[in-house]
Design a protein around this motif. Structure first.
Motif, short mmCIF file in Angstrom:
data_model
loop_
_atom_site.label_atom_id
_atom_site.label_comp_id
_atom_site.label_asym_id
_atom_site.label_seq_id
_atom_site.Cartn_x
_atom_site.Cartn_y
_atom_site.Cartn_z
N GLU A 138 0.83 -1.21 0.00
CA GLU A 138 0.00 0.00 0.00
C GLU A 138 0.86 1.25 0.00
O GLU A 138 0.53 2.25 -0.68
N GLU A 139 1.98 1.24 0.74
CA GLU A 139 2.79 2.45 0.80
C GLU A 139 3.41 2.79 -0.55
O GLU A 139 3.65 3.96 -0.86
N ILE A 140 3.62 1.77 -1.38
CA ILE A 140 4.18 2.03 -2.71
C ILE A 140 3.09 2.55 -3.64
O ILE A 140 3.33 3.45 -4.46
N ARG A 141 1.90 2.02 -3.52
CA ARG A 141 0.79 2.55 -4.31
C ARG A 141 0.49 4.00 -3.92
O ARG A 141 0.21 4.84 -4.78
N GLU A 142 0.59 4.29 -2.62
CA GLU A 142 0.39 5.67 -2.17
C GLU A 142 1.50 6.58 -2.68
O GLU A 142 1.26 7.76 -2.96
N ALA A 143 2.70 6.05 -2.82
CA ALA A 143 3.79 6.85 -3.36
C ALA A 143 3.50 7.26 -4.80
O ALA A 143 3.83 8.38 -5.22
N ALA A 144 2.86 6.37 -5.57
CA ALA A 144 2.48 6.72 -6.94
C ALA A 144 1.40 7.79 -6.95
O ALA A 144 1.43 8.72 -7.77
N VAL A 145 0.45 7.69 -6.02
CA VAL A 145 -0.60 8.71 -5.92
C VAL A 145 0.02 10.06 -5.57
O VAL A 145 -0.36 11.10 -6.15
N ARG A 146 0.97 10.07 -4.63
CA ARG A 146 1.63 11.32 -4.27
C ARG A 146 2.32 11.94 -5.47
O ARG A 146 2.26 13.15 -5.69
N ALA A 147 2.99 11.09 -6.24
CA ALA A 147 3.70 11.61 -7.42
C ALA A 147 2.72 12.23 -8.41
O ALA A 147 2.98 13.31 -8.96
N ARG A 197 -0.24 13.54 -7.75
CA ARG A 197 -0.81 14.77 -7.19
C ARG A 197 0.22 15.90 -7.17
O ARG A 197 -0.14 17.08 -7.32
N ASP A 198 1.49 15.52 -6.96
CA ASP A 198 2.55 16.54 -6.89
C ASP A 198 3.06 16.94 -8.26
O ASP A 198 3.98 17.77 -8.36
N GLY A 199 2.52 16.33 -9.30
CA GLY A 199 2.95 16.68 -10.65
C GLY A 199 4.32 16.13 -11.03
O GLY A 199 4.97 16.67 -11.92
N ARG A 200 4.71 15.03 -10.38
CA ARG A 200 6.02 14.42 -10.70
C ARG A 200 5.79 13.25 -11.65
O ARG A 200 5.17 12.26 -11.29
N GLY A 201 6.28 13.37 -12.87
CA GLY A 201 6.16 12.30 -13.84
C GLY A 201 4.94 12.38 -14.73
O GLY A 201 4.75 11.52 -15.59
N ASN A 202 4.12 13.40 -14.56
CA ASN A 202 2.94 13.52 -15.41
C ASN A 202 3.29 13.98 -16.82
O ASN A 202 2.51 13.77 -17.75
N GLN A 203 4.43 14.61 -16.96
CA GLN A 203 4.97 14.95 -18.28
C GLN A 203 6.14 14.01 -18.57
O GLN A 203 6.50 13.18 -17.74
N TYR A 204 6.75 14.16 -19.75
CA TYR A 204 7.84 13.26 -20.11
C TYR A 204 8.93 13.25 -19.03
O TYR A 204 9.52 14.29 -18.73
N PRO A 205 9.24 12.08 -18.49
CA PRO A 205 10.42 11.99 -17.63
C PRO A 205 11.69 11.96 -18.50
O PRO A 205 11.60 11.82 -19.73
N GLN A 231 7.59 5.56 -11.73
CA GLN A 231 9.04 5.49 -11.51
C GLN A 231 9.41 6.01 -10.12
O GLN A 231 10.27 5.44 -9.44
N TYR A 232 8.75 7.07 -9.68
CA TYR A 232 9.03 7.61 -8.34
C TYR A 232 8.65 6.60 -7.27
O TYR A 232 9.35 6.44 -6.26
N ALA A 233 7.54 5.92 -7.47
CA ALA A 233 7.09 4.93 -6.49
C ALA A 233 8.02 3.73 -6.43
O ALA A 233 8.34 3.23 -5.34
N ILE A 234 8.48 3.26 -7.58
CA ILE A 234 9.37 2.10 -7.59
C ILE A 234 10.74 2.45 -6.99
O ILE A 234 11.39 1.60 -6.38
N ALA A 235 11.15 3.71 -7.11
CA ALA A 235 12.38 4.13 -6.44
C ALA A 235 12.26 3.91 -4.93
O ALA A 235 13.21 3.48 -4.27
N GLU A 236 11.08 4.18 -4.39
CA GLU A 236 10.86 3.93 -2.96
C GLU A 236 10.75 2.43 -2.68
O GLU A 236 11.22 1.95 -1.65
N ALA A 237 10.13 1.70 -3.60
CA ALA A 237 9.94 0.26 -3.38
C ALA A 237 11.29 -0.46 -3.27
O ALA A 237 11.46 -1.35 -2.43
N LEU A 238 12.23 -0.10 -4.12
CA LEU A 238 13.51 -0.79 -4.11
C LEU A 238 14.27 -0.61 -2.80
O LEU A 238 15.17 -1.39 -2.49
N ALA A 239 13.90 0.41 -2.03
CA ALA A 239 14.55 0.66 -0.75
C ALA A 239 13.84 -0.01 0.42
O ALA A 239 14.23 0.19 1.57
N LEU A 240 12.77 -0.78 0.13
CA LEU A 240 12.08 -1.48 1.22
C LEU A 240 13.06 -2.37 1.99
O LEU A 240 14.03 -2.89 1.42
N PRO A 241 12.81 -2.59 3.28
CA PRO A 241 13.75 -3.38 4.09
C PRO A 241 13.78 -4.85 3.69
O PRO A 241 12.88 -5.35 3.00
#
Length: 404
Positions: free
Chosen positions: A57-66, A68-76, A287-297
């Motif tokens: 869930e925390e990774i899915r929420e990270a995608a939602v944050r991205a 809403r924050d306008g990160r990745g909505n245009q060409y990365p 992409q922003y969410a998966i960056a957080e996912a890869l750092a999971l413990p």
């Protein structure tokens, strides 16, 4: 009229098939076909390899944050966002001690499938031979064909309850025209995990014969018996290996299609040259969410593996009780079975009839072979489903023997 020729009034007919001849043998993928059959019949879908629960869930929420924050909505950025390239490099160092420069040695792709296609389009020219272990994931054959290469299969063969690689057969497959080895470990569909000794022998062969290697390692964190060893970590292999993985299987988010390539600057640059004309970029907020996912413990990766191990054992026991011969997978989330103890020997016919007979969908592995006869009696089941679904499937399959 041959396949691909005009069949609809008003469609041009230029005297040849519309479909590029390199793809003439490729129709709808078996996964799409069997999933459609599952929907049509209401059967339990143990064919296509996707989980029936979403990732953390925390990774899915990270995608939602991205979003809403306008990160990745245009060409990365073309190579991928810096945060994810950093995370991929840190992942390779954390788990395998492999150091990669995120600026020049990491490329983000639209899943591993695009990474495979881009790698082969970049590195293979018409007439080059590409060795692949069969049975193979179906996109391998199509990607080799699109690149104009010649596929040379080396067959994994069942023995003593598992599938095995014959290293002598692999050596004999190499010729003066061999360009690269396309290696998948943990291996789909057989569940084979190549050992350190086997990979060391593969590495020695690549160095001796000056071969490139493209490795599909998407199931790297789904190993139940043994360990995953990246081929790039063996002597002489870092400079000749394109390593591919993705987030879909590790984080149960297969629809996000976020994959990556690691390799030397020269190899990554070559792959990027092809990739930029396929999707250019994709999955910006993800992409922003998966960056957080890869750092999971580590606890996350352990729980993922142990949960799937329990589901493997649950389905394997049910399949044995139903009368199948089961080849115990050391990794991935697939179990391959032999249907001959049930009195059947044609996996395609068996799988097409199975949903109506007992309400379960599986995939015939014959479609993943050049040597179709070698795969005829084998059928693959996916166990990346909830335990209650697997228990229901096992119960239904107990009735299959009387319907064959």
């Amino acid at each position: 009229m041959t396949a691909g020729q005009a069949a609809v009034p008003g469609t041009p007919d230029h005297g040849r098939p519309l479909l590029n001849r390199r793809l003439a043998g490729f129709g709808t993928t078996i996964f799409a076909e069997m999933s459609a059959l599952a929907v049509r019949t209401g059967a339990i879908n143990l064919g296509q390899g996707f989980p029936d629960t979403d990732g953390p869930e925390e990774i899915r929420e990270a995608a939602v944050r991205a979003l809403r924050d306008g990160r990745g909505n245009q060409y990365p950025p073309g190579p991928g966002i810096p945060e994810l390239r950093d995370a991929v490099a840190e992942h390779q160092q954390r788990f395998y001690g492999l150091g990669y420069d995120p600026e020049t040695e990491v490329l983000i792709t639209a899943g591993a499938t695009e990474a495979i296609a881009a790698s082969l389009l970049a590195l293979v020219e018409p007439g080059d031979e590409v060795i692949a272990l069969e049975p193979y994931y179906d996109s391998y054959a199509a990607s080799i064909a699109m690149a104009g290469g010649t596929r040379v299969p080396v067959t994994l063969r069942p023995r003593d309850g598992a599938y095995h690689l014959d290293l002598d057969e692999l050596r004999d497959a190499v010729t003066d025209r061999t360009r690269l080895l396309l290696l998948n470990t943990p291996h789909n569909p057989t569940g084979t995990v190549l050992s350190r000794d086997e990979l060391a022998a593969v590495a020695e062969l690549c160095v001796e014969r000056d071969l490139l290697a493209v490795t599909d390692e998407v199931y790297e964190h789904l190993v139940f018996d043994g360990e995953h060893h990246p081929l790039a970590g063996f002597p002489g292999m870092r400079e000749r290996t394109v390593t591919i993985s993705s987030s879909g299987k590790t984080f149960s988010l297969t629809g996000w299609k976020v994959g990556w390539v690691t390799g030397t600057p020269a190899l990554v640059s070559a792959v990027r040259s092809a990739k930029q004309y396929l999707t250019y970029v994709s999955a910006g907020p993800f992409q922003y969410a998966i960056a957080e996912a890869l750092a999971l413990p580590d606890d996350y990766y352990t729980a993922l593996r142990e949960g799937l191990r329990a589901r493997r054992d649950l389905l394997a026991a049910g399949l044995r009780e139903a009368g199948f011969e089961v080849f115990r997978p050391a990794g991935t989330y697939f179990i391959t079975t032999d249907i001959r103890p049930l009195g059947a020997d044609d996996g395609v016919a068996f799988c097409l009839a199975l949903p109506e007979r007992v309400g379960v969908v599986a995939v015939p592995t014959q479609v993943f072979y050049d040597h179709a006869e070698a795969g005829a009696p084998y059928v693959r089941f996916a166990f990346c489903k909830r335990e209650e679904v697997l228990a229901d499937a096992a119960r239904r399959l107990r009735g299959v023997a009387g319907t064959v």
